[in-house]
Design an enzyme around this catalytic site. Structure first.
Site, PDB file in Angstrom:
ATOM      1  N   CYS A  61      92.256  61.054 -26.141  1.00 35.99           N
ATOM      2  CA  CYS A  61      92.925  60.918 -24.842  1.00 35.99           C
ATOM      3  C   CYS A  61      92.895  59.462 -24.363  1.00 35.99           C
ATOM      4  O   CYS A  61      91.829  58.932 -24.040  1.00 35.99           O
ATOM      5  CB  CYS A  61      92.232  61.839 -23.841  1.00 35.99           C
ATOM      6  SG  CYS A  61      92.649  61.561 -22.127  1.00 35.99           S
ATOM      7  N   CYS A  64      91.525  58.920 -20.836  1.00 41.42           N
ATOM      8  CA  CYS A  64      90.058  59.068 -20.877  1.00 41.42           C
ATOM      9  C   CYS A  64      89.405  57.759 -21.310  1.00 41.42           C
ATOM     10  O   CYS A  64      88.382  57.354 -20.756  1.00 41.42           O
ATOM     11  CB  CYS A  64      89.643  60.178 -21.842  1.00 41.42           C
ATOM     12  SG  CYS A  64      90.261  61.813 -21.417  1.00 41.42           S
TER      13      CYS A  64
END
Length: 141
Positions: A61, A64
């Protein structure tokens, strides 16, 4: 010319190795830990009387990856008032399901086994800082 390129590549590789993140065992960095098992989550997060931010993330991600240095820095600024538990949703999908994590990143503040606040998605540092400061202030009341 070829030797200069080799030296340049070796320097870049050395710098990348030196800049890699590592978990530290110093007291300040013990506030940040990666959850290794559901039992550890119960012990360090659910049973904590102090507030704990649970960072549900995935290694693939990109938001993230951008959030990680922001939240780690902000938790470090709090000087032990709050902890950060990192939960990889691919390794601990049951925890993600238990906390209704449908997309990442998700930050959940927990205290005394209960969810107190939730923040979804990548946020700027000022918003995260204010959010964390509010949680720390509320925990002291």
């Amino acid at each position: 010319m070829q030797r200069q390129m080799v030296n340049l590549l070796e320097n870049v590789a050395r710098q990348m190795r030196n800049n890699q993140r590592a978990f530290s065992v110093t007291p300040k960095c013990r506030e940040i830990f990666k959850v290794q098992s559901p039992e550890e989550f119960d012990k360090k997060v659910k049973n904590s009387q102090e507030p704990v931010i649970v960072d549900f993330f995935a290694t693939w991600c990109n938001p993230c990856k951008l959030l990680t240095p922001r939240i780690e820095s902000i938790v470090g600024e709090q000087a032990g008032s709050i902890k950060l538990a990192k939960v990889d949703i691919d390794e601990h999908s049951e925890l993600a399901l238990d906390y209704d994590v449908g997309a990442v990143p998700v930050l959940v503040i927990m205290q005394n086994g209960k969810e107190v606040q939730r923040m979804v998605g990548l946020q700027d540092e000022d918003k995260i800082r204010a959010w964390v400061a509010t949680a720390v202030k509320n925990a002291k009341q």
